[in-house]
Design a protein around this motif. Structure first.
Motif, PDB file in Angstrom:
ATOM      1  N   ARG A 132      -5.889  65.736  72.171  1.00  0.00           N
ATOM      2  CA  ARG A 132      -5.137  65.805  73.432  1.00  0.00           C
ATOM      3  C   ARG A 132      -5.123  64.447  74.108  1.00  0.00           C
ATOM      4  O   ARG A 132      -6.092  63.692  74.052  1.00  0.00           O
ATOM      5  CB  ARG A 132      -5.774  66.834  74.361  1.00  0.00           C
ATOM      6  N   SER A 133      -4.026  64.147  74.768  1.00  0.00           N
ATOM      7  CA  SER A 133      -3.923  62.890  75.506  1.00  0.00           C
ATOM      8  C   SER A 133      -4.376  63.110  76.942  1.00  0.00           C
ATOM      9  O   SER A 133      -4.605  64.239  77.370  1.00  0.00           O
ATOM     10  CB  SER A 133      -2.477  62.386  75.483  1.00  0.00           C
ATOM     11  N   GLY A 134      -4.499  62.036  77.667  1.00  0.00           N
ATOM     12  CA  GLY A 134      -4.865  62.123  79.074  1.00  0.00           C
ATOM     13  C   GLY A 134      -6.331  61.859  79.305  1.00  0.00           C
ATOM     14  O   GLY A 134      -7.168  62.003  78.419  1.00  0.00           O
ATOM     15  N   LYS A 135      -6.625  61.479  80.523  1.00  0.00           N
ATOM     16  CA  LYS A 135      -7.993  61.133  80.898  1.00  0.00           C
ATOM     17  C   LYS A 135      -8.961  62.288  80.672  1.00  0.00           C
ATOM     18  O   LYS A 135     -10.079  62.100  80.228  1.00  0.00           O
ATOM     19  CB  LYS A 135      -8.000  60.702  82.368  1.00  0.00           C
ATOM     20  N   ASP A 138      -6.313  66.789  78.742  1.00  0.00           N
ATOM     21  CA  ASP A 138      -5.560  67.980  79.103  1.00  0.00           C
ATOM     22  C   ASP A 138      -4.051  67.777  78.927  1.00  0.00           C
ATOM     23  O   ASP A 138      -3.260  68.614  79.345  1.00  0.00           O
ATOM     24  CB  ASP A 138      -5.879  68.402  80.541  1.00  0.00           C
ATOM     25  N   GLY A 139      -3.659  66.681  78.305  1.00  0.00           N
ATOM     26  CA  GLY A 139      -2.247  66.405  78.077  1.00  0.00           C
ATOM     27  C   GLY A 139      -1.772  67.015  76.770  1.00  0.00           C
ATOM     28  O   GLY A 139      -2.486  67.783  76.122  1.00  0.00           O
TER      29      GLY A 139
END
Length: 153
Positions: A132-135, A138-139
């Motif tokens: 998953r992408s995002g800090k 959760d992307g």
């Protein structure tokens, strides 16, 4: 066939893009884009690459034509450039992909834009892991190049 045949196509006529599965692939460097990001306006470079060969994966080689390009993002900060990993340090990545026996002085004298230009069309072997992408992870799910091998497998 008419020169405007493409206008007669529907979205259903185009194959859907596919995401690389976990595994090892040969990638070709297609382009790069330099930018400044963040509050401190630190320099970044996104290197766009495309998988051109399946080395070790259950991904079908005939589906490579439907894969979207992947990106490697490099921060041009002293801390990032000092890292030993070619997936983090632009300096290590460039040395790895360009190859050769360029001294540190020659490397610095050439300058990063010229070095990135030299990578276009070159290939390297890398490992992909989906995540998953995002800090907070959760992307959307993406295929990340997590390792670049020193020698062709």
């Amino acid at each position: 066939m008419s020169q405007f045949a493409f206008l007669e196509k529907t979205p259903g006529d185009s194959p859907e893009s596919k995401m690389l599965t976990n595994g090892v692939y040969t990638f070709a460097v297609k382009s790069y884009v330099a930018a400044e990001e963040g509050e401190a306006k630190k320099g970044t470079v996104r290197v766009n690459v495309r998988a051109v060969e399946v080395k070790d994966s259950d991904f079908l080689p005939e589906d490579l034509q439907y894969v979207q390009p992947a990106r490697l993002k490099f921060w041009h900060t002293d801390a990032a450039l000092a890292q030993p990993s070619p997936t983090i340090s632009a300096k290590v990545f460039l040395r790895h992909v360009i190859g050769g026996d360029m001294s540190d002085e020659e490397f610095v004298a050439a300058g990063y834009p010229a070095l990135y230009e030299q990578t276009i069309g070159k290939t390297f072997v890398g490992e992909v892991r989906r995540g998953r992408s995002g800090k907070n992870q959760d992307g959307p799910e993406i295929a990340n190049i997590v390792r670049i091998f020193r020698e062709a497998e």
